[in-house]
Design an enzyme around this catalytic site. Structure first.
Site, PDB file in Angstrom:
ATOM      1  N   CYS A 120     -16.910 -18.451 -49.199  1.00  0.00           N
ATOM      2  CA  CYS A 120     -16.760 -17.147 -48.536  1.00  0.00           C
ATOM      3  C   CYS A 120     -16.211 -16.117 -49.515  1.00  0.00           C
ATOM      4  CB  CYS A 120     -15.837 -17.264 -47.320  1.00  0.00           C
ATOM      5  SG  CYS A 120     -16.434 -18.377 -46.042  1.00  0.00           S
ATOM      6  N   CYS A 157     -13.146 -19.773 -47.103  1.00  0.00           N
ATOM      7  CA  CYS A 157     -13.213 -20.888 -48.048  1.00  0.00           C
ATOM      8  C   CYS A 157     -13.664 -20.334 -49.409  1.00  0.00           C
ATOM      9  CB  CYS A 157     -14.222 -21.922 -47.530  1.00  0.00           C
ATOM     10  SG  CYS A 157     -15.926 -21.292 -47.463  1.00  0.00           S
TER      11      CYS A 157
END
Length: 78
Positions: A14, A11
């Site tokens: 991340c 995401c």
């Protein structure tokens, strides 16, 4: 050489953790290899319930947030 593992589903948080970790490692002049761990079973194998997470040499150092580059430098300096 340190093994830096970014644990998460890739995401935006991340991705930001990966960028910040790379920036911190380079600023310290570390020799490292970075690995993206996206498999949920593998992430759970680390005992991580909140992503993103950062593991250094197979040991989870933080999870559930994106720390600053300075915080990551402290983690990597140990």
């Amino acid at each position: 050489m340190k093994m830096l593992q970014i644990l998460g589903t890739w995401c935006p948080k991340c991705k930001k953790l990966a960028e910040t970790t790379e920036e911190a490692a380079k600023s310290l002049g570390l020799e490292y290899r970075m690995e993206k761990v996206t498999d949920i079973q593998a992430i759970m194998g680390f005992g991580v319930m909140l992503t993103p997470a950062l593991a250094v040499d197979g040991v989870v150092k933080m999870s559930g947030k994106v720390p600053s580059a300075e915080e990551i430098r402290k983690i990597l300096s140990v």
